[in-house]
Design a protein around this motif. Structure first.
Motif, PDB file in Angstrom:
ATOM      1  N   THR A  65     -24.354 -52.971 -48.917  1.00 18.71           N
ATOM      2  CA  THR A  65     -22.884 -52.877 -48.086  1.00 18.71           C
ATOM      3  C   THR A  65     -22.624 -52.359 -46.824  1.00 18.71           C
ATOM      4  O   THR A  65     -21.542 -52.347 -46.239  1.00 18.71           O
ATOM      5  CB  THR A  65     -22.007 -52.033 -49.052  1.00 18.71           C
ATOM      6  N   VAL A  66     -23.812 -52.087 -46.089  1.00 18.11           N
ATOM      7  CA  VAL A  66     -23.800 -51.601 -44.840  1.00 18.11           C
ATOM      8  C   VAL A  66     -24.632 -52.654 -43.875  1.00 18.11           C
ATOM      9  O   VAL A  66     -25.451 -53.233 -44.248  1.00 18.11           O
ATOM     10  CB  VAL A  66     -24.701 -50.122 -44.580  1.00 18.11           C
ATOM     11  N   THR A  67     -23.739 -52.564 -42.615  1.00 21.59           N
ATOM     12  CA  THR A  67     -24.383 -53.589 -41.642  1.00 21.59           C
ATOM     13  C   THR A  67     -25.318 -53.179 -40.823  1.00 21.59           C
ATOM     14  O   THR A  67     -25.021 -51.997 -40.211  1.00 21.59           O
ATOM     15  CB  THR A  67     -22.914 -54.227 -40.859  1.00 21.59           C
ATOM     16  N   ASN A  68     -26.287 -53.847 -40.309  1.00 11.23           N
ATOM     17  CA  ASN A  68     -27.234 -53.513 -39.518  1.00 11.23           C
ATOM     18  C   ASN A  68     -27.934 -51.951 -39.744  1.00 11.23           C
ATOM     19  O   ASN A  68     -28.195 -51.248 -38.653  1.00 11.23           O
ATOM     20  CB  ASN A  68     -26.773 -53.436 -37.971  1.00 11.23           C
ATOM     21  N   ARG A  69     -28.238 -51.490 -40.866  1.00  5.60           N
ATOM     22  CA  ARG A  69     -28.738 -50.287 -41.226  1.00  5.60           C
ATOM     23  C   ARG A  69     -29.243 -50.369 -42.639  1.00  5.60           C
ATOM     24  O   ARG A  69     -28.797 -50.902 -43.394  1.00  5.60           O
ATOM     25  CB  ARG A  69     -27.641 -49.305 -41.108  1.00  5.60           C
ATOM     26  N   GLN A  70     -30.370 -49.560 -42.712  1.00  2.00           N
ATOM     27  CA  GLN A  70     -30.882 -49.138 -43.950  1.00  2.00           C
ATOM     28  C   GLN A  70     -31.497 -47.776 -43.797  1.00  2.00           C
ATOM     29  O   GLN A  70     -32.310 -47.505 -42.940  1.00  2.00           O
ATOM     30  CB  GLN A  70     -31.738 -50.104 -44.627  1.00  2.00           C
ATOM     31  N   GLY A  71     -31.159 -46.901 -44.663  1.00  2.00           N
ATOM     32  CA  GLY A  71     -31.505 -45.489 -44.414  1.00  2.00           C
ATOM     33  C   GLY A  71     -31.426 -44.927 -43.041  1.00  2.00           C
ATOM     34  O   GLY A  71     -30.189 -45.103 -42.383  1.00  2.00           O
ATOM     35  N   ASN A  72     -32.271 -44.490 -42.320  1.00  4.62           N
ATOM     36  CA  ASN A  72     -32.332 -43.975 -41.089  1.00  4.62           C
ATOM     37  C   ASN A  72     -32.455 -45.020 -39.941  1.00  4.62           C
ATOM     38  O   ASN A  72     -32.327 -44.825 -38.845  1.00  4.62           O
ATOM     39  CB  ASN A  72     -33.268 -42.742 -40.680  1.00  4.62           C
TER      40      ASN A  72
END
Length: 158
Positions: A80-87
């Protein structure tokens, strides 16, 4: 043998996790679905090549199903997040599923729909045909095997 390409943040963790699944014959990390031919890691990190850090998975469909592989994949990312995973933040860290075989699309969409039921926010993971995949540099291949203490945003024990 069949192939599927998945992207879920830093490719080191995705590759390490996927390589543990029985029936997966080979994994390679690289750069998927961008606009520059044969980009380098540094070029991809700048964020203007359009590539996602990704993992190419070659699997034996007699030993593991695409559905099982994708269900494992959905479990290690936040779709569900755009252009990001974890840090990891940036266009190259977007999540995606890139397929070579049009017949795989129904399975991909089925698992996406099932996964969506677990989230209030919409899934933003890309689902697209694989347009290109370029192997990452040798030092990125099996990185966490070679560097067991290396950074990983994925729980490899899932």
């Amino acid at each position: 043998m069949k192939t599927i390409v998945v992207a879920g943040g830093c490719f080191w963790g995705v590759e390490a996790y996927m390589s543990q699944i029985g029936g997966i014959f080979e994994t390679k990390v690289g750069y998927a679905n961008g606009k520059k031919n044969n980009p380098s890691y540094d070029e991809v990190c700048v964020g203007n090549t359009g590539h996602a850090e990704a993992c190419l998975i070659t699997y034996d469909e007699m030993k593991v199903t695409l559905e099982k592989i994708l269900n494992k994949f959905w479990g290690i990312i936040d779709p569900t997040v755009t252009n990001r995973q974890g840090n990891d933040i940036g266009n190259q860290y977007r999540s995606g599923i890139y397929y070579k075989d049009e017949k795989d699309l129904d399975i991909i969409l089925k698992t996406k729909k099932e996964t969506q039921s677990r989230f209030d926010k919409p899934i933003v993971t890309e689902v697209q045909p694989l347009h290109c995949f370029y192997n990452a540099e040798d030092y990125h291949q099996k990185y966490l095997q070679k560097n067991p203490g290396g950074y990983c945003h994925i729980n490899l024990d899932n």
